[in-house]
Scaffold this motif. Structure first.
Motif, short mmCIF file in Angstrom:
data_model
loop_
_atom_site.label_atom_id
_atom_site.label_comp_id
_atom_site.label_asym_id
_atom_site.label_seq_id
_atom_site.Cartn_x
_atom_site.Cartn_y
_atom_site.Cartn_z
N GLU A 138 0.84 -1.20 0.00
CA GLU A 138 0.00 0.00 0.00
C GLU A 138 0.87 1.25 0.00
O GLU A 138 1.87 1.33 0.72
CB GLU A 138 -0.93 0.03 1.22
CG GLU A 138 -2.02 -1.03 1.17
CD GLU A 138 -3.28 -0.59 1.90
OE1 GLU A 138 -3.73 0.56 1.66
OE2 GLU A 138 -3.82 -1.40 2.68
N ARG A 311 -10.57 3.56 -2.05
CA ARG A 311 -9.98 3.28 -0.75
C ARG A 311 -10.44 4.35 0.24
O ARG A 311 -10.17 5.53 0.05
CB ARG A 311 -8.45 3.25 -0.85
CG ARG A 311 -7.77 2.99 0.49
CD ARG A 311 -6.33 2.53 0.34
NE ARG A 311 -5.55 3.39 -0.53
CZ ARG A 311 -4.32 3.10 -0.96
NH1 ARG A 311 -3.74 1.96 -0.59
NH2 ARG A 311 -3.66 3.92 -1.76
N PRO A 313 -10.85 5.84 4.39
CA PRO A 313 -9.92 5.99 5.51
C PRO A 313 -9.93 4.83 6.50
O PRO A 313 -8.93 4.59 7.18
CB PRO A 313 -10.39 7.29 6.19
CG PRO A 313 -11.13 8.03 5.13
CD PRO A 313 -11.77 6.99 4.28
N SER A 314 -11.04 4.10 6.59
CA SER A 314 -11.11 3.02 7.58
C SER A 314 -12.06 1.93 7.11
O SER A 314 -12.98 2.17 6.31
CB SER A 314 -11.58 3.55 8.93
OG SER A 314 -12.95 3.92 8.87
N ALA A 315 -11.84 0.73 7.64
CA ALA A 315 -12.74 -0.38 7.36
C ALA A 315 -14.10 -0.14 8.00
O ALA A 315 -15.13 -0.56 7.46
CB ALA A 315 -12.13 -1.68 7.87
N GLU A 316 -14.10 0.53 9.15
CA GLU A 316 -15.37 0.82 9.82
C GLU A 316 -16.27 1.69 8.94
O GLU A 316 -17.47 1.41 8.79
CB GLU A 316 -15.10 1.53 11.15
CG GLU A 316 -16.37 1.88 11.93
CD GLU A 316 -16.07 2.64 13.21
OE1 GLU A 316 -17.03 2.90 13.96
OE2 GLU A 316 -14.89 2.98 13.46
N LEU A 317 -15.70 2.73 8.35
CA LEU A 317 -16.47 3.60 7.47
C LEU A 317 -16.94 2.84 6.24
O LEU A 317 -18.10 2.95 5.83
CB LEU A 317 -15.63 4.82 7.06
CG LEU A 317 -16.26 5.78 6.05
CD1 LEU A 317 -17.55 6.38 6.60
CD2 LEU A 317 -15.27 6.87 5.65
N ARG A 334 -17.58 -5.19 -1.23
CA ARG A 334 -16.57 -4.88 -0.22
C ARG A 334 -15.84 -6.17 0.10
O ARG A 334 -16.47 -7.16 0.46
CB ARG A 334 -17.22 -4.30 1.03
CG ARG A 334 -16.22 -4.01 2.16
CD ARG A 334 -16.93 -3.34 3.34
NE ARG A 334 -16.00 -3.13 4.45
CZ ARG A 334 -16.08 -3.76 5.63
NH1 ARG A 334 -17.06 -4.64 5.85
NH2 ARG A 334 -15.20 -3.52 6.58
N ASP A 339 -8.01 -7.43 5.81
CA ASP A 339 -6.91 -6.59 5.32
C ASP A 339 -7.36 -5.57 4.29
O ASP A 339 -6.70 -4.53 4.09
CB ASP A 339 -5.81 -7.45 4.70
CG ASP A 339 -4.92 -8.11 5.75
OD1 ASP A 339 -5.29 -8.05 6.95
OD2 ASP A 339 -3.89 -8.69 5.39
N HIS A 342 -11.28 -1.74 3.96
CA HIS A 342 -11.43 -0.30 3.73
C HIS A 342 -11.63 0.03 2.25
O HIS A 342 -11.60 1.20 1.87
CB HIS A 342 -10.22 0.45 4.26
CG HIS A 342 -8.90 -0.01 3.70
ND1 HIS A 342 -8.55 -1.32 3.54
CD2 HIS A 342 -7.83 0.70 3.24
CE1 HIS A 342 -7.35 -1.42 3.03
NE2 HIS A 342 -6.88 -0.21 2.83
N ASN A 368 -15.68 13.63 4.42
CA ASN A 368 -14.33 13.24 4.80
C ASN A 368 -13.29 14.16 4.17
O ASN A 368 -12.27 14.48 4.79
CB ASN A 368 -14.08 11.79 4.37
CG ASN A 368 -12.71 11.29 4.80
OD1 ASN A 368 -12.46 11.07 5.97
ND2 ASN A 368 -11.84 11.08 3.83
N ARG A 372 -10.48 16.52 6.18
CA ARG A 372 -9.04 16.43 5.97
C ARG A 372 -8.43 17.79 5.72
O ARG A 372 -7.28 18.02 5.93
CB ARG A 372 -8.74 15.52 4.77
CG ARG A 372 -8.91 14.04 5.07
CD ARG A 372 -8.42 13.18 3.95
NE ARG A 372 -8.97 13.61 2.67
CZ ARG A 372 -9.03 12.83 1.58
NH1 ARG A 372 -8.59 11.60 1.63
NH2 ARG A 372 -9.53 13.27 0.46
#
Length: 372
Positions: A138, A311, A313-317, A334, A339, A342, A368, A372
């Motif tokens: 990555e 991609r 910022p997070s897998a949760e989002l 998804r 791994d 996200h 988002n 940033r």
């Protein structure tokens, strides 16, 4: 050249039911009377004829050609592939399972990227293989199977096979031809490379000389599901050395591809201009989708496939947005592997370009970007 399992190196096993098409080719003439098969040749199929018409029904009575000669001849003509280096089976998934059944044995080690096309790992573990996964590489603008890491693991674990999807699913990344050549050259002598090229048709250089090469120690897999629009028919093909394909034929389910599927594939391959137009349209839609989400502030990864990968910022989002889209009737993809949780993948179909279709995702991306 990697070796084959001991149980395949002798004279058997051999297909006990080659089928009438193969028998006709062997004796050099037509066999007009099928009096010894258990096919339902006298079944009138009135219900099928009413729904689908006589032309379709004529293909459902008999087992398909176990050698799929008609499809292979068309592939050879269209793509410049030597006829003896192609094998047809029931889609890329079946070809993955067939490759493993041919070269892998229970307890051997196979290597792949952690989060690449998960069906490989599913079949490998079902075969009793020890699956070693290596994290993706990555960086900004990059999400790629790490070929160096795969190579290291192949040597460390004395792997029997390394799996690489190129272009990759789900990232869309494309390794160069030279990178693939180098990987094969530096793998252990007794290690196979399973090169999954299911998205090959969407490469800009899909017709390059490399696309037609038969690489020693490599089994290349392609499909008619995507560029040819035949996912529901289940048909794909392998490209490998003739001796490798001969071994695969020893353990292949000989009638896995139906007579109807073969006829459908032949028809589509006979009208290749429609396939070419579809590929051009997909690439244009992919570019439009990528530009749209990039302009909103999303990180859209480079793609040589029929989809774009975003991609987050997070897998949760990503998980929350994927669920919200699903509840709103928008099914995207998804990756199941943690791994790559996200990442969201969107196929470049016309419906994806309808304004408002991804309002849920668009709002989250813009929010988002502002933060940033």
């Amino acid at each position: 050249m990697p070796r084959f399992p001991d149980h395949l190196t002798g004279p058997g096993p051999s297909n006990p039911f080659p089928g009438i098409k193969v028998l006709e080719r062997r004796i050099g003439r037509e066999i007009p009377h099928r009096l010894g098969s258990n096919e339902g040749l006298d079944m009138p199929h009135r219900a099928l004829r009413e729904r689908f018409g006589d032309a379709m029904v004529e293909h459902v009575y008999c087992y398909g050609d176990s050698e799929a000669l008609g499809v292979r001849q068309r592939l050879a003509s269209l793509y410049g592939l030597p006829l003896e280096t192609t094998l047809v089976d029931a889609g890329a998934d079946s070809l993955i399972a067939l490759a493993l059944r041919t070269v892998a044995t229970p307890g051997c080690t196979v290597v792949s990227a952690s989060g690449t096309y998960p069906t490989f790992g599913y079949f490998a573990q079902g075969q009793g293989c020890h699956l070693v996964e290596r994290s993706y590489q990555e960086a900004p603008g990059l999400l790629s199977p790490d070929l160096e890491a795969l190579l290291d693991s192949a040597h460390e674990h004395r792997a029997r096979l390394v799996y690489v999807a190129n272009p990759d699913n789900p990232s869309g990344h494309l390794h160069s031809d030279e990178e693939i050549r180098r990987l094969r050259a530096e793998l252990p002598d007794d290690c196979w490379l399973l090169l999954d090229e299911a998205y090959h048709d969407f490469r800009d250089d899909a017709d390059s000389p490399f696309s037609r090469e038969v690489l020693p120690g490599v089994i290349r897999l392609r499909t008619l599901s995507k560029a040819h629009g035949l996912a529901g028919m289940r048909i794909g093909y392998a490209i490998a050395e003739p001796e490798t394909l001969a071994m695969m034929m020893k353990v292949r389910i000989h009638y896995a591809v139906s007579a109807l599927t073969l006829a459908v594939a032949e028809t589509v391959l006979d009208h290749h201009s429609e396939v070419e137009a579809h590929i051009r349209d997909v690439k244009q839609r992919r570019q439009r989708l990528a530009r749209h989400f990039h302009d909103l502030g999303a990180e859209v990864l480079p793609s040589a496939t029929n989809f774009i990968a975003i991609r987050l910022p997070s897998a949760e989002l990503a998980g929350r947005l994927n669920q919200e889209l699903l509840e709103a009737g928008r099914l995207i993809a998804r990756p199941a592997h943690p791994d790559l949780g996200h990442v969201l993948r969107i196929t470049a179909v016309e419906d994806a370009l309808v304004p408002g279709r991804f309002e849920i995702l668009e709002r989250a991306i813009m929010k988002n970007s502002v933060q940033r």
